[in-house]
Scaffold this active site. Structure first.
Site: not given
Lengths: 802, 802
Positions: B360-361, B499, B620-621
């Protein structure tokens, strides 16, 4: 006659070639012919599918010279299906007694139908109905439905459905000495319980083609599942089904084929893709449904509805032909090839003539698609852009600057014009100098500017268009030479569009000086390039000039040439086709008309008589007249004024009259251009010529050339006569101009265009023109009519009295 | 430190991997790494060139399961060149005594330079200078110039220049059990008097790659023409030249390589093209000249000039890194791949990690290119469009409607997410459920709408964008389920961007319910799709709905879901990352920080301890915070209001505080998003986080992952913080909004954008923002600032006081 149906009744082996060419189905990517002469022998087993953009280099010894050229590649035959009654021969219309035969192209839906009722040598009667589509919504799919009905017998029917990689190029008789086999079968899979699979490659260009085929049988009640016999022989694989039938029973066979090539996007490898797709493909009725929707949307954009004044006339033939030609236009310059690197071959993808080469035909074709589906024109211009480097190298190798696009080209964009060609009349191979037709470069520049004018697509122009335009302008400026005596620039040693003249009589080397069409087009290109430098964003132009090392000195040279190009005249205001044209002899037309049935190809006649067309005032097709085809009288007046040459009111009619009288109609484009240039001065003659232009392919007026492939330029040109000459729809600057002038025979013409993102509807009669702005992103549109410019707001319409 | 130069001095074998990753040269199509660890052993012999879009399917047995996946294909090594002094070993920095070593990436010019002065074991001293380019103007060309200078000896130098098809994928340690050989050499030609030629194919996807190499030697005076020895061994071919040299002599070697693949446009066959191109290629200085012009034009568009307030500070490191990251951005999402079918892999084309897969970057990358070079974004969106059918099939196979794009994808667009992944800490293969990240579909829809807003590209939107948008909206409407109890729609069993959470603790099956990010993005997509139906031309929408069988009932469902989606809250206005997040345990951060040096990858730590991150409130993010990254507070307020949920002034700061405290920074994207969301509320912290984001790759803050490939999303994200968060440049509707807010550390930021065909310059300081309309096709531009909208006419500028 229904204006959406091209139908033939009665089986006529002699006409099969022409029928096949005209009933071609395809979508550019995946074209197939309905039947062909070679294969009609085994009934419904039709080779002849072309791979869009698939070329092979061809090296052959001709007339003692080694010729390297490109050749269009045939595709594996994918819809082949044949049947027989047990113990008999495979059905062939040539062997059976035919009671009824009807072939019908449903132009609106893109469906080819065939019905045959026949009796075999043992008196067994059957009926076959067939429908086939090449899917317009998904270009990887094609399907065939065959319905076999028994009448007076019971027994076993054998049906064989296969994929054939053994096809060769053999559609053009005079090419038969060339190597016709371009396909090598790499892999086949034929298993009882899985779709057939065939993978081939083109032998030189190494493109992979993978096909998978699913065949299903049904009777009235349900699906049948007979165990097939597997046939595998020499690049041909098939499943042979045996089905027991009684009297008056129907067996329906659905064959669906998927095709992928190694050039496809969004795949890993073409075999995987073809096999995957066949698993997902719907049944015939589902495919037909989505196929028809896709065609419906195309017709919304492309259909021109014309109403003839003769209310009670017998048929709708002109309307039908117009639609047939539009149909060919749509499926050749297809939406499906936008993402591929595909150009527009002169004969479409429908035949092998000219080997799929690209000439200048875009000049006639783009006007019939740009206002309908501009994305197609854009992608075809990008085809040229990708070959800009090749054109630069060609210019540099010939000692010129900029870009010199070739007269004939193929995959890599290098010159593919033949060096010799065969005169079938004399049997001699003649040197071919057609590569001297540098005017193709003007056509490309013209197309770029016209696309930009119709779409306002700045992104295209700054990223691609301007670079091509500047490099072509540069080429013209470097081929032009200064003549001290006349104090004018000249272009020497080229050929104009008229291919009957490739040099001066008895000259040592080919080429003509100061071809008026070439010189004036060069002036136009240089003028446009200079204008574009002012129009486009300054930073884009700066970057481009820097990247091209284009400095002020060079731009000054462009300006000078565009003001001082030489045009030669004779007999007062007759624009000489080239310098010295006036010194050529007049042809004794009557003599030749008496001697030969058809004098369209006077070049071949004269060469066979050891004479040469170079000696005569005679043209194959419009040359000077092209100027009146491409430009309005105001535009021409401007160009001549810029060059300080006189241009009077009578210049156009006098030149039209002069050159029309000296044309042999050796190209199908002649009728188009002549109809066009007389649209205002002689409406009745223009209409007659238009009707002749419409007949060019459907009646194969060149006696056999349609079978070698349709003439797409003439087809599109005919369509465009309606739009631009009769409806008078013209884009100029920021304004959409209308100046209708219907021939008396026409009562009404209706159409829709897409101009700069707007959808505009037109309805034109003898008395008025109604324009409606259906949708717009800008909320208003500028319409030019007569001396006025009118604003049209969204959803409203305006009526103009003529 | 010069802000255009990334330089390393001193040879350090341990740092070579990182240097190599950061000094990668390439242009998307033709990427090469400057050096790599494996090859530094033989000096200037550098493998590691990737083929843009070249994938192979990989079937491997892992942890007892057969895994099928795609793998990025290595390219033949093209710039390999080595040398030795007669009788000695081939030069290697590991064997020689190095007096001086400097490696320098000239970011502005795209040139990689290296200087080594060394002495061999026999005391012979030499200097080597090297420059290499991968041409930005012609993506088929690369060149290497090597200058060898003797100091204190005379004798014979041997120089070997080759092409190596024997490369393998071995750059990522944990992939080494997988098959690393994806190339098969098909053909080589090594003749004394002709360029070297090598042709290989990727073993599964069957793409052909052809390379031709020319090597020329010069001394001070002239070209040398030594007769080379030909080396041919196992897929490697080379020419070995022997040159006699005296003390203090210079030998210059120019190596030029051309590369074509079977996927190229405008070629017949790739070998012919590579061989033809090498004949036409200019010398090194000519290539360098045009290469630099191409980069100059790119920098005009992409460079952001920031001035730090600390006038006297030691170096320009942040500016340099910003340019380095922009450099990687430009060469990865390259103009050269516009005509190819190439997406944006998470690690660019610079390393093998994630095997070239697309995630998805784009969501982070497009904002840094759309306003600079919108054509690139367009072509990358078309990459998605070509895979729409694949996404449709995935949706259908999973029981949904519309299009479901995969979390990880490659060539064919099918799901390529791994089913298991290795935890290097525990050595265990863990089930991988990342394919549940359906939110990638929202990212694609978001990108489509943002591209359209920035460009106004109607043609794109009607032909491609709307179809993707509608099909994605349809997917969201079909995955949403009605909850009677809450009278709300829900999305169950998915994963958000974080994730670390792929399911509920101890649940039987993976997946989380009502991930806030997913649910709100679905609402946004449905809302945009409905809006687009009103915005686009009515006839286009009608056609599309008809082709997609999209009826009013379905649109009504979209409307309902977009008004009644469920969002879960806890602790008052904390938006729950997913339903049940509040019931998870708090992690004892201090305990783990004490126990482990680095706790970024808490998932691996916990798994190795037989625990699971699913049990903890730890991310994680950014997940919920992504909402504040993508939308302004006004936009969020609107969305919450539409859903009839409260959204107060303190919602954003409270959620930011809540989630930032619970993030382990396991993704390089975390710094970007956190810096962004604090840009206004905590300028100082935002700036600190921005500087950390800038360090992410150059300092390899994840300890080794940069060597496996750069993190393009984080690089672009950092660039975009300047543009969108600090400069405050935002497109919204028909207006270009500015709302600058520079961190105190910044004195001034200057940049240029391309918005809807206009070129606009910005200069922002702490006190003011100056906007200039440099060029425009519309002659005026609407600028929004504060409560006002201002018209800017072409050539003028306007100053806004902050």
């Amino acid at each position: 006659m229904n204006s959406w149906i091209l139908a033939y009744e009665g089986y006529n082996p002699e006409e099969e070639g022409l029928r096949e060419a005209l009933c071609t189905l395809g979508n550019g990517y995946f074209a197939t012919r309905g039947a062909n002469a070679e294969s009609s022998a085994d009934g419904v087993h039709y080779p002849g599918t072309y791979l869009a953009g698939g070329y092979n280099r061809l090296t052959t010894e001709i007339a003692g010279r080694e010729i390297e050229n490109e050749d269009l590649v045939n595709m594996p035959n994918w819809l082949c299906l044949r049947f027989r009654i047990q113990g008999g021969e495979w059905f062939s219309p040539d062997d059976a007694e035919i009671f009824f035969y009807r072939q019908e192209l449903d132009i609106r839906c893109g469906v080819l139908k065939r019905t045959v009722r026949f009796e075999d040598s043992r008196g067994r009667r059957m009926n076959m109905e067939e429908r086939r589509i090449v899917h317009m919504g998904d270009h990887h799919l094609a399907a065939l439905e065959t319905t076999l009905s028994t009448e007076n017998f019971s027994g076993t029917l054998e049906i064989e459905s296969g994929l054939d990689g053994g096809v060769v190029n053999s559609g053009v008789k005079r090419y038969q000495s060339l190597n016709g086999r371009h396909l090598e079968v790499l892999e086949t899979e034929a298993r009882e319980d899985a779709p057939l699979f065939l993978k081939a490659r083109t032998v030189q260009s190494e493109r992979r083609v993978a096909l998978a085929a699913r065949t299903r049988l049904f009777n009235k009640q349900a699906g049948l599942n007979p165990k097939p016999e597997i046939i595998e022989e020499n690049g041909y694989i098939a499943k042979r089904f045996s089905v027991d039938v009684s009297e008056n029973e129907k067996i329906r066979v659905e064959k669906t084929v998927t095709l992928h090539t190694s050039q496809d996007r969004a795949i890993s490898e073409c075999s995987l893709a073809a096999k995957h797709d066949i698993q997902c493909a719907g049944d015939f009725s589902e495919l037909l449904k989505t196929h028809i929707i896709a065609w419906e949307h195309l017709w919304r954009r492309f259909d021109i509805r014309m109403t003839d004044r003769r209310k009670n006339r017998r048929d709708d033939r002109p309307e039908m032909i117009l639609r047939l030609y539009t149909f060919h236009l749509i499926q050749t310059t297809s939406l499906h090839t936008i993402d591929l690197d595909v150009g527009v071959p002169a004969r479409g993808w429908h035949g092998e003539a000219y080997r799929g080469h690209i000439f200048w035909d875009e000049l006639f074709i783009f006007p019939a698609i740009t206002l309908q589906q501009p994305e197609i024109t854009r992608s075809l211009l990008l085809y040229r852009f990708r070959r800009l480097d090749s054109a630069r190298r060609a210019a540099s190798a010939a000692g010129y600057k900029g870009a010199m696009y070739p007269w004939q080209s193929g995959s890599s964009g290098r010159e593919e014009s033949q060096e010799v060609h065969l005169n079938p009349k004399s049997g001699r191979w003649i040197p071919d100098n057609s590569h001297l037709q540098k005017h193709v470069n003007a056509a490309i520049a013209f197309n770029i500017c016209k696309y930009y004018e119709s779409t306002g697509d700045d992104q295209f122009m700054t990223a691609y268009g301007a670079e091509m335009l500047f490099e072509i302008a540069r080429f013209w400026s470097s081929i032009a030479t200064w003549n001290e005596e006349y104090e004018r620039y000249e272009i020497l040693g080229v050929m104009g569009p008229d291919e009957y003249h490739d040099g001066y009589p008895d000259a040592d080397k080919p080429g003509l000086d100061n071809n008026a069409y070439t010189n004036l087009m060069a002036v136009w290109v240089l003028t446009q390039a200079l204008k574009m430098m002012e129009t486009l964003p300054r930073d884009s132009v700066e970057e481009l000039c820097k990247a091209l090392f284009l400095d002020q000195e060079e731009k000054d040279l462009w300006w000078n040439i565009s003001r001082k190009m030489r045009i030669v005249f004779h007999d007062g205001n007759i624009i000489s086709q080239f310098e010295g044209y006036d010194r050529l002899e007049e042809l004794d037309w009557d003599k030749y008309k008496k001697k030969y049935d058809n004098i369209q190809r006077m070049d071949r006649i004269l060469e066979a008589e050891n004479d040469s067309p170079n000696r005569y005032k005679m043209t194959k097709q419009a040359d000077v007249l092209m100027l009146f085809y491409l430009f309005s009288s105001e535009e021409l007046k401007g160009l001549f004024k810029q060059l300080r040459y006189p241009f009077e009111y009578e210049t156009i009619p006098r030149n039209v009259d002069y050159y029309v009288r000296r044309t042999s109609y050796g190209s199908t484009l002649s009728w188009v251009v002549h109809s066009w240039v007389m649209a205002r001065s002689d409406r009745a003659r223009s209409w007659t010529l238009f009707l002749e232009a419409l007949e060019s392919d459907i009646s194969d007026i060149q006696g056999g050339t349609t079978q070698e492939g349709i003439h797409l330029g003439a087809m599109a040109g005919a369509v465009n006569i309606l739009q631009e000459a009769y409806m008078g729809i013209k884009t100029r600057g920021e304004v959409l101009w209308i100046d209708p002038c219907l021939p008396e025979a026409l009562e009404k013409v209706e159409m829709q265009i897409h101009y700069r993102g707007d959808t505009v509807e037109f309805k034109t009669t003898q008395e008025m023109c109604k324009v409606k702005l259906v949708s717009s992103r800008r909320n208003s549109l500028k319409i030019g009519f007569g001396d006025g410019i009118y604003d049209l707001t969204i959803g409203t319409s305006r009526m103009f009295q003529l």
